[in-house]
Design a protein around this motif. Structure first.
Motif, PDB file in Angstrom:
ATOM      1  N   ILE A 719       0.830  -1.209   0.000  1.00  0.00           N
ATOM      2  CA  ILE A 719       0.000   0.000   0.000  1.00  0.00           C
ATOM      3  C   ILE A 719       0.863   1.258   0.000  1.00  0.00           C
ATOM      4  N   ARG A 720       1.928   1.268   0.755  1.00  0.00           N
ATOM      5  CA  ARG A 720       2.746   2.481   0.857  1.00  0.00           C
ATOM      6  C   ARG A 720       3.458   2.817  -0.447  1.00  0.00           C
ATOM      7  N   GLU A 721       3.587   1.815  -1.298  1.00  0.00           N
ATOM      8  CA  GLU A 721       4.239   2.060  -2.582  1.00  0.00           C
ATOM      9  C   GLU A 721       3.261   2.545  -3.650  1.00  0.00           C
ATOM     10  N   ILE A 722       1.977   2.494  -3.358  1.00  0.00           N
ATOM     11  CA  ILE A 722       0.973   3.003  -4.301  1.00  0.00           C
ATOM     12  C   ILE A 722       0.719   4.467  -3.957  1.00  0.00           C
ATOM     13  N   LYS A 723       1.223   5.371  -4.749  1.00  0.00           N
ATOM     14  CA  LYS A 723       1.200   6.792  -4.406  1.00  0.00           C
ATOM     15  C   LYS A 723      -0.109   7.475  -4.798  1.00  0.00           C
ATOM     16  N   ALA A 724      -0.671   7.118  -5.931  1.00  0.00           N
ATOM     17  CA  ALA A 724      -1.889   7.786  -6.396  1.00  0.00           C
ATOM     18  C   ALA A 724      -3.066   7.395  -5.506  1.00  0.00           C
ATOM     19  N   ARG A 728      -4.782   3.646  -4.851  1.00  0.00           N
ATOM     20  CA  ARG A 728      -4.715   3.027  -3.529  1.00  0.00           C
ATOM     21  C   ARG A 728      -6.109   2.626  -3.048  1.00  0.00           C
ATOM     22  N   MET A 729      -7.081   3.522  -3.219  1.00  0.00           N
ATOM     23  CA  MET A 729      -8.440   3.216  -2.781  1.00  0.00           C
ATOM     24  C   MET A 729      -9.052   2.080  -3.610  1.00  0.00           C
ATOM     25  N   SER A 730      -8.734   2.049  -4.873  1.00  0.00           N
ATOM     26  CA  SER A 730      -9.231   0.951  -5.722  1.00  0.00           C
ATOM     27  C   SER A 730      -8.652  -0.382  -5.283  1.00  0.00           C
ATOM     28  N   TYR A 731      -7.403  -0.348  -4.900  1.00  0.00           N
ATOM     29  CA  TYR A 731      -6.771  -1.581  -4.428  1.00  0.00           C
ATOM     30  C   TYR A 731      -7.406  -2.052  -3.126  1.00  0.00           C
ATOM     31  N   TYR A 732      -7.700  -1.108  -2.240  1.00  0.00           N
ATOM     32  CA  TYR A 732      -8.407  -1.454  -1.003  1.00  0.00           C
ATOM     33  C   TYR A 732      -9.748  -2.115  -1.311  1.00  0.00           C
ATOM     34  N   ILE A 736     -10.771  -5.965  -0.225  1.00  0.00           N
ATOM     35  CA  ILE A 736     -11.844  -6.187   0.746  1.00  0.00           C
ATOM     36  C   ILE A 736     -12.952  -7.027   0.141  1.00  0.00           C
ATOM     37  N   LEU A 737     -13.334  -6.733  -1.105  1.00  0.00           N
ATOM     38  CA  LEU A 737     -14.395  -7.496  -1.751  1.00  0.00           C
ATOM     39  C   LEU A 737     -13.990  -8.941  -1.979  1.00  0.00           C
ATOM     40  N   ASN A 738     -12.759  -9.168  -2.366  1.00  0.00           N
ATOM     41  CA  ASN A 738     -12.315 -10.540  -2.616  1.00  0.00           C
ATOM     42  C   ASN A 738     -12.228 -11.354  -1.330  1.00  0.00           C
ATOM     43  N   HIS A 739     -11.767 -10.736  -0.259  1.00  0.00           N
ATOM     44  CA  HIS A 739     -11.724 -11.452   1.018  1.00  0.00           C
ATOM     45  C   HIS A 739     -13.141 -11.767   1.496  1.00  0.00           C
ATOM     46  N   TRP A 740     -14.064 -10.838   1.300  1.00  0.00           N
ATOM     47  CA  TRP A 740     -15.440 -11.110   1.709  1.00  0.00           C
ATOM     48  C   TRP A 740     -16.025 -12.260   0.891  1.00  0.00           C
ATOM     49  N   TYR A 741     -15.804 -12.242  -0.398  1.00  0.00           N
ATOM     50  CA  TYR A 741     -16.381 -13.289  -1.243  1.00  0.00           C
ATOM     51  C   TYR A 741     -15.767 -14.657  -0.937  1.00  0.00           C
ATOM     52  N   ALA A 742     -14.509 -14.662  -0.559  1.00  0.00           N
ATOM     53  CA  ALA A 742     -13.845 -15.925  -0.214  1.00  0.00           C
ATOM     54  C   ALA A 742     -14.115 -16.347   1.229  1.00  0.00           C
ATOM     55  N   MET A 743     -14.993 -15.626   1.940  1.00  0.00           N
ATOM     56  CA  MET A 743     -15.331 -15.912   3.335  1.00  0.00           C
ATOM     57  C   MET A 743     -14.089 -15.945   4.212  1.00  0.00           C
ATOM     58  N   SER A 744     -13.246 -14.942   4.031  1.00  0.00           N
ATOM     59  CA  SER A 744     -12.017 -14.815   4.809  1.00  0.00           C
ATOM     60  C   SER A 744     -12.149 -13.657   5.785  1.00  0.00           C
ATOM     61  N   TRP A 745     -11.569 -13.834   6.957  1.00  0.00           N
ATOM     62  CA  TRP A 745     -11.544 -12.765   7.948  1.00  0.00           C
ATOM     63  C   TRP A 745     -10.607 -11.635   7.548  1.00  0.00           C
ATOM     64  N   GLY A 746      -9.870 -11.823   6.461  1.00  0.00           N
ATOM     65  CA  GLY A 746      -8.967 -10.785   6.013  1.00  0.00           C
ATOM     66  C   GLY A 746      -9.661  -9.480   5.677  1.00  0.00           C
ATOM     67  N   PHE A 749      -9.338  -7.072   8.516  1.00  0.00           N
ATOM     68  CA  PHE A 749      -7.995  -6.515   8.684  1.00  0.00           C
ATOM     69  C   PHE A 749      -7.694  -5.477   7.608  1.00  0.00           C
ATOM     70  N   TRP A 750      -8.198  -5.688   6.421  1.00  0.00           N
ATOM     71  CA  TRP A 750      -8.028  -4.686   5.369  1.00  0.00           C
ATOM     72  C   TRP A 750      -8.781  -3.404   5.716  1.00  0.00           C
ATOM     73  N   VAL A 751      -9.931  -3.532   6.361  1.00  0.00           N
ATOM     74  CA  VAL A 751     -10.662  -2.342   6.802  1.00  0.00           C
ATOM     75  C   VAL A 751      -9.858  -1.578   7.847  1.00  0.00           C
ATOM     76  N   GLY A 752      -9.263  -2.296   8.805  1.00  0.00           N
ATOM     77  CA  GLY A 752      -8.424  -1.635   9.791  1.00  0.00           C
ATOM     78  C   GLY A 752      -7.232  -0.940   9.158  1.00  0.00           C
ATOM     79  N   LEU A 753      -6.641  -1.565   8.140  1.00  0.00           N
ATOM     80  CA  LEU A 753      -5.528  -0.941   7.414  1.00  0.00           C
ATOM     81  C   LEU A 753      -5.988   0.307   6.682  1.00  0.00           C
ATOM     82  N   LEU A 754      -7.162   0.265   6.095  1.00  0.00           N
ATOM     83  CA  LEU A 754      -7.692   1.428   5.392  1.00  0.00           C
ATOM     84  C   LEU A 754      -7.923   2.599   6.347  1.00  0.00           C
TER      85      LEU A 754
END
Length: 989
Positions: A719-724, A728-732, A736-746, A749-754
């Motif tokens: 994330i820190r290397e994505i300057k624009a 960065r928000m698109s990557y977030y 988040i959507l992929n972790h939710w769809y895969a039923m992962s608790w990740g 954690f991505w929300v906390g990072l955001l």
């Protein structure tokens, strides 16, 4: 004619003549194995309509509780439920005894029927009975033939019809066997196979047999051996005590064995009973007389296969008295008790002395107008269970180095705290630093300082620092030079002036005047704001969430109807709590803030500085920080299991009607180590086995936390290397959507990072506060998100629509690749599967706490601030208290007929008093196991070790190798060390 009738009657009587077992004075011999039994009880139901009064008796009782992990009902018995009628079941001709079960009562009491032997001196023997199970489809119950002594040594044969006839089976169990093990029984569908070759129907009266000796126990269906257990195979103590024979029809609603109970009642049949056994009441003289009398081969022993035997052997009143094990002879244990008492007394006195010496009430109050003094060391604040291991702080820190914990500015004593990996730091001693020339107040400083562990500071390390008054307030700060590369965080007194007279000594601090109310330091060269020590409101949020999680576990243990739908309720109020209170306060969505807050501070250091050292530190220390305390507390609970402190938990389900709490000891120590390793490395969606042994529904969050910590630490580097910002928000959003769809608790954690990134990099709170047109709509949106997410769960309590089930169905099925709603696993998701409502609740609540001053004020109250340092202890210890003390209190009160609402009130007060009372004592231990060990691990991993010296240093080896020289001259060693351009020469003498 009359003579012919008389002859016919005489011949019939001769043909049908029976033998009274009392005539078999030399016992009964088994021709198959040669075993001889001294006594017998034989009776047939098709020959009498009454129980033989000299051998069997019906029972009347109602149990207050049952010993079974899955018993939701309590067994009772009534003599009125024993009848006698003609049986039409296959395998029997004529009448049979009927054992009835009544309709279950509202308080979960199931009254059945029980027959027991008058004799309670049965020790080993051969026991046969014809048992007919209840009819199929009427509801599950158990028709058992049991040999019991005080529930600790049992042999039992259980015929169970089950709720579904295809699940009907007969189990052959001993004490220590899990009752639901199907391998220790035979399903009704297997009775006719080649192994058992039972020709009649298993739903009729089936002849069963138990053969019990001091070395082996065999269970038979007819003459076919169904199970054999030897003393080497027994999981518990081999049954050797005198027992009582029971024939009982009952139901406890065990979902793994009999199921049931029958909603409309049911009945079972008993056709006959043949028991041959030895008596434990025979004395040594009686055994000698029996052997002498029966040694004569002219005396013929009766055979156990003789079907003409009837009646029961004579016995004395002693045989009817229940056996009691001898009490422990304490005379031989008095020396050990005496030694143990002395050791305990000495330990108690030493601990009390240390506690009194370190007690906060013994500290001196500061003089008026001066900064308060303190003799406390660098406080090791317990981090919350999912934080990075050193508390919720704004500044980057190292675990174990002076974290003050949750402090509200203006409400606590100002202190100077030093953070950062300063080499060689230990807890500060009572050596203190005078503040001013005329002041007696002091501030703590470290009592040892080493720079790179060089030899030039050995003398200083070995002794406490000598503190002298500063003579010139403009002197350069030698202490500041020593730690110039280290960062000071959480400094309440911001500017210090230290003496520069010598590197090996540190002069006293001369601080400027501190205005706490304004948050600035006056009299300095420039006004400097005093940084806030801790994000109080986030600490309060985590503390409240931890308390609510304990309440959830209390309800799952004692009030299951408030958490689990379709569970029987003690009171109607439990149902209302499930429909109204549970979706908001007793929902598992409260574990979400743990994860988001964890990441919020886990990645803050790297986002600010971009220094990989912070990532490396958390990578090295995070696992031991969590696992070591968990392993220690798990070992403590296993110890409590082995000494019997959790024994009453097995009785609890029959009182609370909750089968959620469950414990099981590890098989070997290797299993324990394996379970701890699982806790560290197993994938989150596979629950570690220690969850089922130590603490159900609790420790499964540890691997979730650990594994997603690695995800967060890797993600923040990317994330820190994505300057624009838009990239960065698109990557977030993508992650988040992929972790939710895969039923992962990740996704949590991505929300906390955001949130951390928005706060640190983009300063979004400042931007929002300055624009009311954006702030108020956004705060209303997050408030709606926080309240609306549990409201969705509220809807499912009042309607047939369940959003969590529908949402679970749109995810991919791992085994087939199709949607879950198209598979057999479709239904309400398991508790360890993340839910969308929990994710949105965590997002809304976390943002509301971050942005609303009113909410922040609520979460910053003193109660939550006091609790926050103890939440790791609270997390680990509450289950042990519920299941030890709580189970005893609940079961004992229920046995005395206390109303359940009063029972729960007393249990809650007792357990929570003990929990909160032991936190101040256990938290330092948890800190030592977690934080202190983690600090040493990181220090050893990041610092260059000190140079190795010979054992004889500073003396010469020749002094010992050459005794004639008697050379005791020490080795003189000169080292020149240059630090920051200052050359320091030391000589070791």
């Amino acid at each position: 004619m009359e003579m012919a009738i008389f002859i016919f009657w005489l011949l019939f009587r001769l043909i049908t003549a029976t033998t009274d077992v009392s005539l078999c004075t030399c016992g009964f011999r088994d021709p198959r194995n040669g075993a001889v039994w001294t006594d017998a009880i034989i009776t047939y139901a098709n020959e009498t309509d009454r129980l033989p009064a000299d051998a069997l008796v019906s029972e009347d009782f109602q149990h207050a509780y049952e010993k079974n992990w899955n018993s939701r009902y309590r067994v009772g018995a009534s003599s009125k439920n024993i009848g006698h009628n003609e049986s039409t079941a296959p395998g029997w001709t004529g009448n049979a005894w009927t054992l009835n079960i009544d309709v279950p009562k509202r308080d979960h009491a199931v009254v059945g029927a029980s027959i027991r032997s008058l004799r309670r001196d049965i020790r080993y023997g051969r026991f046969e009975s014809a048992l007919g199970p209840p009819k199929p489809g009427v509801g599950g119950s158990v028709l058992a033939m049991r040999l019991d002594y005080n529930e600790t040594q049992t042999l039992n044969l259980n015929v169970m019809n089950a709720d579904d006839p295809k699940d009907a089976w007969t189990s052959f169990m001993m004490h220590g066997d899990w009752r639901g093990t199907r391998s220790k029984g035979v399903n009704f569908t297997d009775f006719g196979n080649s192994t058992y070759n039972f020709s009649s129907s298993p739903w009729g009266l089936v002849p069963y047999r138990i053969e019990w000796s001091d070395k082996q126990a065999n269970f038979f269906i007819g003459d076919a051996l169904a199970r054999s257990v030897s003393t080497h195979d027994a999981s518990e103590r081999w049954p050797t005590t005198p027992s009582t024979l029971y024939l009982r029809h009952s139901s406890i609603g065990d979902a793994y064995t009999s199921e049931g109970p029958p909603p409309n009642g049911s009945y079972a049949h008993v056709g006959m009973l043949r028991a041959f056994f030895n008596s434990s009441s025979m004395s040594v003289a009686e055994h000698g007389a029996f052997d002498t009398r029966c040694r004569d081969i002219s005396r013929v022993q009766c055979l156990v296969t003789d079907t003409l035997l009837r009646g029961s052997s004579p016995f004395s009143n002693t045989a009817t008295i229940p056996f009691k094990e001898k009490s422990i002879d304490y005379k031989k244990r008095w020396p050990a008790i005496f030694v143990a008492s002395i050791c305990i007394s000495i330990s108690t006195v030493l601990l009390a002395h240390a506690f009194v010496k370190r007690a906060p009430w013994t500290s001196k109050k500061p003089a008026a107008g001066t900064a308060p003094s303190t003799e406390s060391s660098f406080p090791l604040t317990p981090s919350f269970i999912f934080s990075e291991g050193h508390g919720l702080t704004n500044a980057p820190q190292t675990p174990g180095y002076g974290t003050p914990g949750a402090v509200t500015p203006g409400t606590s004593t100002p202190r100077v705290y030093f953070s950062g990996p300063v080499s060689g730091y230990a807890r500060a001693s009572s050596t203190s630093l005078p503040i001013g020339p005329d002041s007696t107040s002091t501030l703590p400083i470290p009592n040892r300082i080493s720079i790179g562990r060089t030899d030039n500071l050995d003398n200083m390390v070995r002794s406490s620092l000598e503190i002298k008054p500063a003579r010139d307030k403009n002197q350069a700060s030698a202490f500041t030079e020593l730690i110039s590369e280290k960062k000071l965080s959480q400094v309440t007194v911001d500017e210090m002036e230290l003496s520069s007279s010598a590197v090996s000594k540190v002069s006293r601090v001369v601080p400027k005047q501190v205005d706490i109310s304004k948050g600035t330091i006056t009299g300095a060269k420039r006004p400097i704001s005093v940084p806030k020590a801790c994000v109080d409101y986030l600490a309060g949020l985590v503390a409240l969430a931890s308390v609510l999680v304990t309440v959830i576990h209390f309800c799952l243990t004692f009030l299951p109807a408030t958490e689990i739908p379709y569970t029987h309720t003690h009171y109607e109020s439990e149902m209302w709590a499930l429909k109204i209170v549970t979706p908001y306060l007793l929902t598992f969505s409260w574990i979400g803030p743990f994860f988001t807050s964890s990441t919020r501070f886990l990645v803050a250091t790297y986002i600010k500085t971009g220094n990989l050292k912070g990532v490396a530190e958390k990578t090295v220390g995070r696992t031991p920080r969590l696992i070591i305390p968990c392993a220690a507390l798990a070992a403590l609970e296993y110890f409590c299991m082995q000494v019997g402190a959790i024994a009453w938990l097995e009785y609890l389900p029959s009182v609370t009607w909750s089968t959620w709490p469950y414990t099981s000891n590890y098989v070997t120590f290797g299993h324990f180590i394996g379970e701890v390793i699982e806790l560290m490395y197993i994938i989150p969606n596979a629950v570690p086995q220690i969850t089922f042994n130590y603490c159900i529904g609790v420790l499964w969050t540890i691997p979730v936390q650990l594994q997603n910590s690695w995800t967060s630490l890797l993600a923040v580097i990317v994330i820190r290397e994505i300057k624009a910002p838009w990239k960065r928000m698109s990557y977030y959003a993508f992650c988040i959507l992929n972790h939710w769809y895969a039923m992962s608790w990740g996704s949590f954690f991505w929300v906390g990072l955001l949130i951390a990134d928005l706060d640190i990099t983009y300063k979004w709170k400042t931007w929002l506060y300055a624009r009311s047109w954006a702030y108020y709509p956004f705060i209303m949106f997050v408030a709606l998100l926080a309240l609306g997410s549990p409201s969705i769960d509220l809807v499912s309590q009042w309607t047939a629509i369940n959003f969590n089930t529908l949402e679970f169905g749109i995810h991919p099925h791992q085994r087939s690749g199709h949607l879950i709603r198209e598979s057999v696993d479709y239904g309400y998701p398991p508790y360890y599967i993340p839910r969308l409502t929990a994710l949105t609740f965590s997002i809304g609540l976390h943002l509301l706490v971050e942005l609303s001053p009113l909410v922040q004020k609520f979460f910053s109250n003193r109660i939550l601030m006091w609790l926050f340092p103890h939440i790791l202890t609270l997390y680990l210890i509450h289950g042990l208290i519920f299941w030890s003390l709580g189970s005893v209190v609940c079961v004992k009160l229920a046995a005395h007929g206390v109303p359940y609402w009063a029972n729960m009130l007393v249990t809650a007060v007792c357990t929570y008093t003990i929990i909160f009372g032991c936190l101040p004592f256990l938290t330092p231990i948890i800190d030592t196991l977690g934080k202190s060990i983690t600090m040493n691990i990181w220090r050893d991993a990041s610092e260059k070790p000190a140079k190795r010296r010979k054992t004889l240093y500073p003396f010469s080896a020749d002094m010992f190798m050459d005794g004639e020289k008697n050379d005791t001259k020490p080795v003189v060693k000169s080292d020149d060390v240059e630090k920051d351009g200052v050359s320091v020469t030391t000589r070791a003498l």
